[in-house]
Design an enzyme around this catalytic site. Structure first.
Site: not given
Length: 496
Positions: A265, A291, A261-262
Site C-alpha cells: 500500500h 489491494e 502487505h501494508e
C-alpha cells in the site's frame, strides 16, 4: 491557468489541510493515543468533518465546479474537476449534521470495537454497528434511492462495480478453489508446520519488519512503522505514509506478511507523480487497485519460493533456535499451506477468497436489511462452517476480527479478492519481459517497482479506474489469470 482553476487549487489545498488533520486523529487513535481521550478526539473529528463538508458543499463550490469544467485545459485539470465533482455529488445530498455525526460515530466505534475484540464481547460493539449500518443505508438512499444500498457503496470503493459482477467473480473463484482445496485435502503431500507455533522474540520480529521495509525500499524519511490492533496504512501525503503491524509472540510470520502487505500500500502512495500534490488526483484510484499492490507484495512476492530463499539466512540469524532444523523449502511450503482457518489476515492465498465471500454476503445482507446486527455472530459462524468447514469458537475469532465495519467501510471487502486477481494478471503479463524469480532471489525489487510505477503508481487517481486496471493487467481484466495462478502454485506446493 484560468481563474476558476486557480480557485479549484485553493479549494483542494484547504481540503488537504482538513484531511491531514483528520488522518492524524485516526492514526493516533489506533496507535498511541490514550483510551480515555476518545471523547475529545470524537468531538474534534465531528467539527473537522463538518468544516470539510461545508467547504465543499455550498452554492459557491457548485458554481465553481461548473465554471472549472468548462475552463479546464489540461488532462490533469480536467481530472481534478471530475474527481471533485464526483466527491461533491456523493455527499451533497447528505445533511451536513448527519455527515459530521457519522465521522464522530466512527471515531467512537473504533475503540468500542477494539474493546469488544479484546474482551470477546460483541454486545460492546453491536450498538455502534447498528448505527453505522443505519447511517450508511440512509446515505445510500440520499445518493441514489432507486439503487441497491449495498451497490452504492461497492461503487464507492471500486468504481463501476456491481453486485452482479461481484456474484459472477466470486462464482468463478469458487469453481476453482473448492475442488482444488478438496484435492489438496485428499491427496496433497504433507507439509511440515510444527515449527510455526512457538515463541518468536518480539525484538527479533521487529528486525524482520525492518528488513522487509528496507527490501521494499520504504525510506524512513518518508515512511514509518507503528503498532496497532489491526494493521493498516495511512497516507498523509506523498512524503508521509505510515503503516502498522501487530506482533504476536507465537506467530512471527503474521507480522512478516502484515508488513509486506501494508508496505505494498505504502509503495503505491509514495510513488505518485509530485505534480498531483495537494490535489484531488493524488492518492490511490480505487481500493481494488490499492489491494492489488498490497496483496501482490504480500503473496506473489513475499510468499514466492525465490523470496523465501533470499530471506532465509536473515531468519536463521534472527531465530537460530526456532529454525535449527528447518529448511528454506520447508518455510516456503509452510507459509503457503492451504488449510481452512478462522482469521482472514492469516489465511492462505487459496482459501482467502472464501473469507472475503463470507464478509461480502454478510455485509450485503446488513445493508439490504435482510440481516439484523444482533444476528450477525450466528450468521457469521454458519457461513464459516459452510464455506470453510471450521467451527468459530468465539466472536473475537469471528465477526469481531476485522476493523473495517467499525470505520463504516461496508462494501470494502470485495476489493481484497479483486485486488488479488488484478495482481496475478499483472505479474503474468510482466513475466513476459522480466525474470522476477532471479531478481527476487537476489532481493532486488527495483525492476518490479519500476514496472508498477509506470503502469499504476505514478498516475494516482488522475486516470479513469478502468484505464488503470487495464494498464496494470496488460489488457482487459480476466479472473482466469488468478485461478490459473492458484492452480499452478498449489499443484506444485502439494505435488498433486
Amino acid at each position: 491557468m484560468k481563474e476558476s482553476m486557480q480557485k479549484v487549487r485553493e479549494l483542494e489545498k484547504q481540503q488537504f489541510g482538513y484531511s491531514y488533520a483528520m488522518r492524524v486523529i485516526d492514526f493516533d487513535s489506533e496507535t498511541i493515543a490514550p483510551e480515555d481521550g476518545n471523547d475529545g478526539r470524537a468531538e474534534a473529528m465531528e467539527f473537522l468533518s463538518r468544516q470539510s463538508f461545508d467547504l465543499l458543499v455550498n452554492d459557491s463550490t457548485a458554481a465553481l465546479l461548473k465554471a472549472a469544467a468548462a475552463d479546464a485545459e489540461t488532462e490533469q485539470e480536467q481530472a481534478e474537476v471530475r474527481n471533485l465533482q464526483r466527491e461533491y455529488d456523493e455527499i451533497a445530498k447528505i445533511p451536513a449534521a448527519e455527515y459530521a455525526a457519522f465521522a464522530k460515530l466512527c471515531q467512537q466505534s473504533i475503540p468500542a470495537w477494539t474493546k469488544a475484540k479484546r474482551t470477546n464481547d460483541f454486545s460492546v460493539f453491536a450498538p455502534y454497528l447498528e448505527k453505522i449500518v443505519a447511517a450508511r443505508r440512509a446515505q445510500a438512499a440520499y445518493f441514489d434511492p432507486d439503487r441497491d444500498p449495498y451497490e452504492v457503496f461497492l461503487d464507492r470503493y471500486e468504481r463501476g462495480l456491481t453486485i452482479a459482477q461481484c456474484d459472477a467473480f466470486f462464482a468463478q473463484l469458487r469453481e476453482t478453489i473448492v475442488p482444488l482445496l478438496a484435492e489438496i485435502q485428499k491427496r496433497g503431500a504433507p507439509i511440515r508446520t510444527d515449527f510455526l507455533n512457538q515463541e518468536w522474540p518480539i525484538d527479533a520480529q521487529k528486525k524482520v519488519s525492518e528488513k522487509i521495509m528496507q527490501l521494499w525500499g520504504l525510506d524512513p524519511k518518508r515512511s514509518m512503522l507503528a503498532e496497532s490492533e489491526h494493521p493498516f496504512t495511512t497516507e498523509f501525503w506523498r512524503k508521509d505514509v505510515r503503516i502498522t503491524t501487530h506482533y504476536m509472540p507465537r506467530d512471527m510470520f503474521s507480522n512478516l506478511y502484515s508488513v509486506a502487505h501494508e508496505g505494498g500500500h505504502a509503495l503505491y502512495e509514495l510513488n505518485i507523480n509530485p505534480d498531483y500534490d495537494y490535489t484531488s488526483v493524488t492518492g490511490g484510484a480505487t481500493m481494488g487497485l490499492h489491494e492489488s499492490q498490497s496483496r501482490l507484495f504480500e503473496n506473489i512476492v513475499g510468499r514466492s519460493r525465490a523470496f523465501v530463499e533470499y530471506l532465509y539466512p536473515t531468519l536463521k540469524e534472527l531465530f537460530p533456535q526456532q529454525l535449527t532444523d528447518v529448511s528454506a523449502e520447508e518455510i516456503w511450503r509452510a507459509v503457503n499451506r492451504a488449510e481452512p482457518s478462522l482469521i482472514r489476515t492469516e489465511a492462505d492465498e487459496l482459501t482467502y477468497a472464501l473469507h472475503i465471500m463470507v464478509r461480502y454476503e454478510l455485509e450485503k445482507a446488513l445493508m439490504q436489511g435482510t440481516l439484523a446486527v444482533a444476528d450477525l455472530p450466528a450468521a457469521w459462524n454458519a457461513k464459516y462452517k459452510e464455506y470453510l468447514g471450521v467451527d468459530v469458537p468465539d466472536d473475537a475469532h469471528g465477526c469481531l476480527q476485522d476493523i473495517h465495519w467499525s470505520m463504516g467501510d461496508l462494501g470494502y471487502f470485495p476489493s481484497y479478492a479483486l485486488g488479488s486477481a488484478y495482481g496475478a494478471q499483472a505479474i503474468a503479463d510482466l513475466r513476459k519481459t522480466h525474470d522476477f524469480d532471479a531478481q527476487w532471489a537476489a532481493g532486488d525489487m527495483e525492476p518490479l517497482k519500476a514496472a508498477l510505477k509506470e503502469r499504476v503508481w505514478q498516475w494516482g487517481s488522475m486516470k479513469d479506474p478502468r484505464w488503470l486496471v487495464k494498464s496494470l493487467c496488460g489488457g482487459e481484466f480476466d479472473a482466469k489469470y488468478f485461478t490459473e495462478y492458484l492452480t499452478a502454485k498449489y499443484t506444485e506446493i502439494y505435488k498433486l
